[in-house]
Write a protein that holds these residues in place. Structure first.
Motif, mmCIF file in Angstrom:
data_model
loop_
_atom_site.group_PDB
_atom_site.id
_atom_site.type_symbol
_atom_site.label_atom_id
_atom_site.label_comp_id
_atom_site.label_asym_id
_atom_site.label_seq_id
_atom_site.Cartn_x
_atom_site.Cartn_y
_atom_site.Cartn_z
ATOM 1 N N THR A 2 49.216 77.132 66.028
ATOM 2 C CA THR A 2 49.282 77.038 64.732
ATOM 3 C C THR A 2 50.350 77.912 64.013
ATOM 4 O O THR A 2 50.756 78.949 64.513
ATOM 5 C CB THR A 2 48.061 77.249 63.720
ATOM 6 O OG1 THR A 2 48.203 76.908 62.550
ATOM 7 C CG2 THR A 2 47.539 78.748 63.684
ATOM 8 N N SER A 3 50.986 77.725 62.609
ATOM 9 C CA SER A 3 51.926 78.315 62.275
ATOM 10 C C SER A 3 51.387 79.613 61.373
ATOM 11 O O SER A 3 50.131 79.377 61.018
ATOM 12 C CB SER A 3 52.878 77.487 61.251
ATOM 13 O OG SER A 3 52.113 77.000 60.199
ATOM 14 N N PRO A 4 52.280 80.672 61.333
ATOM 15 C CA PRO A 4 51.844 81.774 60.403
ATOM 16 C C PRO A 4 51.309 81.004 59.015
ATOM 17 O O PRO A 4 50.523 81.753 58.338
ATOM 18 C CB PRO A 4 52.950 82.435 60.399
ATOM 19 C CG PRO A 4 53.768 82.466 61.432
ATOM 20 C CD PRO A 4 53.746 80.931 61.869
ATOM 21 N N LEU A 8 47.915 79.665 59.283
ATOM 22 C CA LEU A 8 47.198 80.848 59.471
ATOM 23 C C LEU A 8 46.583 81.366 58.119
ATOM 24 O O LEU A 8 45.653 81.878 57.955
ATOM 25 C CB LEU A 8 47.752 81.876 60.331
ATOM 26 C CG LEU A 8 46.843 82.910 60.759
ATOM 27 C CD1 LEU A 8 45.992 82.120 62.106
ATOM 28 C CD2 LEU A 8 47.680 83.889 61.668
ATOM 29 N N THR A 24 49.546 81.857 67.291
ATOM 30 C CA THR A 24 50.662 81.583 66.167
ATOM 31 C C THR A 24 51.932 81.620 66.871
ATOM 32 O O THR A 24 52.434 82.293 67.662
ATOM 33 C CB THR A 24 50.142 82.663 65.336
ATOM 34 O OG1 THR A 24 49.059 82.831 64.979
ATOM 35 C CG2 THR A 24 51.227 82.496 63.969
ATOM 36 N N ILE A 65 40.635 78.213 60.191
ATOM 37 C CA ILE A 65 41.038 78.728 61.296
ATOM 38 C C ILE A 65 39.949 79.870 61.565
ATOM 39 O O ILE A 65 39.656 80.138 63.150
ATOM 40 C CB ILE A 65 42.507 79.761 61.183
ATOM 41 C CG1 ILE A 65 43.620 78.704 60.849
ATOM 42 C CG2 ILE A 65 42.604 80.613 62.052
ATOM 43 C CD1 ILE A 65 43.990 77.821 62.038
ATOM 44 N N SER A 93 42.969 79.859 56.164
ATOM 45 C CA SER A 93 42.300 80.846 56.723
ATOM 46 C C SER A 93 40.949 80.393 57.343
ATOM 47 O O SER A 93 40.215 80.874 58.375
ATOM 48 C CB SER A 93 42.267 81.890 56.079
ATOM 49 O OG SER A 93 41.846 81.979 54.719
ATOM 50 N N ILE A 95 43.251 81.207 69.146
ATOM 51 C CA ILE A 95 44.290 80.959 67.947
ATOM 52 C C ILE A 95 45.420 81.513 68.565
ATOM 53 O O ILE A 95 45.604 82.808 68.816
ATOM 54 C CB ILE A 95 43.787 81.452 66.643
ATOM 55 C CG1 ILE A 95 42.503 80.662 66.114
ATOM 56 C CG2 ILE A 95 45.052 80.704 65.675
ATOM 57 C CD1 ILE A 95 42.650 79.295 66.210
#
Length: 312
Positions: free
Chosen positions: A37-39, A42, A61, A49, A46, A59
């Motif tokens: 997943t991308s920042p 994230l 990133t 996640i 949240s 997870i």
């Protein structure tokens, strides 16, 4: 076959959330499950996640467009499941190249879920199919990757097919107003898949790999006409609905105008035209081949649609 080590792309998206939920529910069938997943995701998602983390999902990133991030995420992984959305479908071409360069990656399930993009000769020119067709071409050019395409037809759920559309020219089932707009003459059969079943189809594909590999699996929950769907709404609501129709020729005009004006529902109208033309009716249903015959029924899908619409 030994248990797979999975890496999932697009796990928090519209269909990806159903796919990862089904994978989590079947986690004993897999050795390791990771989500890339991308920042930004994230931070903006949240809660989703953290829920995945609590369920034992790893997870990772990174940036899906950066080779170093993706290749690092590939370590210890042998199977890629992509659920990337339509807007970033083409990003899979690089993912495929990098996966093919990584000898430990053996299997790749591209983000196919939806209408069959090679249904017939006309499919090659359909605008919504172009990026997926490029991905299929790239996958066939890889040297060692094995693959399967999970073709599901349109999604039945709200906010997809069984919904009260803000622009009902492309069909609608409005529970509050007891109004329906049926596509075509209302008698054309359409094969639909509940989103939860799409997730199950992915799991069954992965766990029945010998039967699935190298195939475009035609899978669905149920097949019904718009009139049959309307009849189920009327049965469950206990009311007679007001009905209108969008004939096929009118749907084609709406579609052409939407593309010409750059309207956001152009893709959706093209897909609905394809469905109305019979583009979800396949020679056979492949559910039995991968043990995925226990699916949502029309009655169950309508019941959930009524609940979802009334809760909004």
């Amino acid at each position: 076959m030994s248990k797979s080590n999975l890496l999932v792309f697009g796990a928090t998206g519209a269909i990806g959330s159903y796919i990862i939920a089904a994978i989590v529910n079947a986690k004993d069938a897999f050795n390791r499950i990771a989500v890339f997943t991308s920042p930004n995701t994230l931070s903006t998602k949240s809660a989703e996640i953290n829920t995945l983390r609590e369920k034992g999902i790893e997870i990772i990133t990174g940036d899906v467009t950066k080779k170093e991030d993706v290749v690092a995420a590939f370590k210890g992984i042998d199977t890629i499941v992509s659920a990337l959305g339509r807007g970033v479908i083409a990003a899979q071409i690089d993912l495929l190249k990098w996966a093919d360069e990584s000898p430990q990656i053996k299997r790749f399930l591209p983000s196919e879920y939806g209408t069959d993009i090679e249904y017939g000769p006309a499919s090659a020119t359909e605008k919504p199919h172009q990026q997926k067709l490029k991905v299929r071409a790239a996958l066939k050019e890889t040297k060692d990757l094995k693959y399967a395409y999970v073709v599901t037809g349109p999604y039945a759920d709200v906010p997809f097919f069984l919904a009260a559309s803000k622009n009902p020219r492309g069909g609608a089932f409005d529970v509050r107003e007891k109004k329906a707009v049926l596509l075509g003459d209302g008698k054309g059969r359409i094969s639909l898949s509940a989103c939860g079943d799409v997730g199950k189809f992915v799991v069954h594909t992965l766990t029945h790999w010998d039967q699935a590999k190298g195939r475009a699996l035609k899978l669905n929950s149920f097949t019904a006409t718009p009139e049959e769907i309307l009849a189920e709404y009327e049965k469950q609501t206990g009311d007679k609905w007001t009905v209108d129709y969008t004939p096929l020729e009118q749907l084609k005009k709406f579609e052409a105008e939407a593309w010409e004006k750059g309207e956001p529902d152009a893709t959706g109208l093209t897909l609905r035209r394809i469905w109305t033309e019979g583009g979800t009716l396949y020679d056979r249903r492949d559910n039995a081949d991968i043990g995925a015959e226990d699916t949502v029924t029309l009655a169950e899908a309508v019941k959930e649609s009524i609940r979802a619409q009334l809760s909004q």
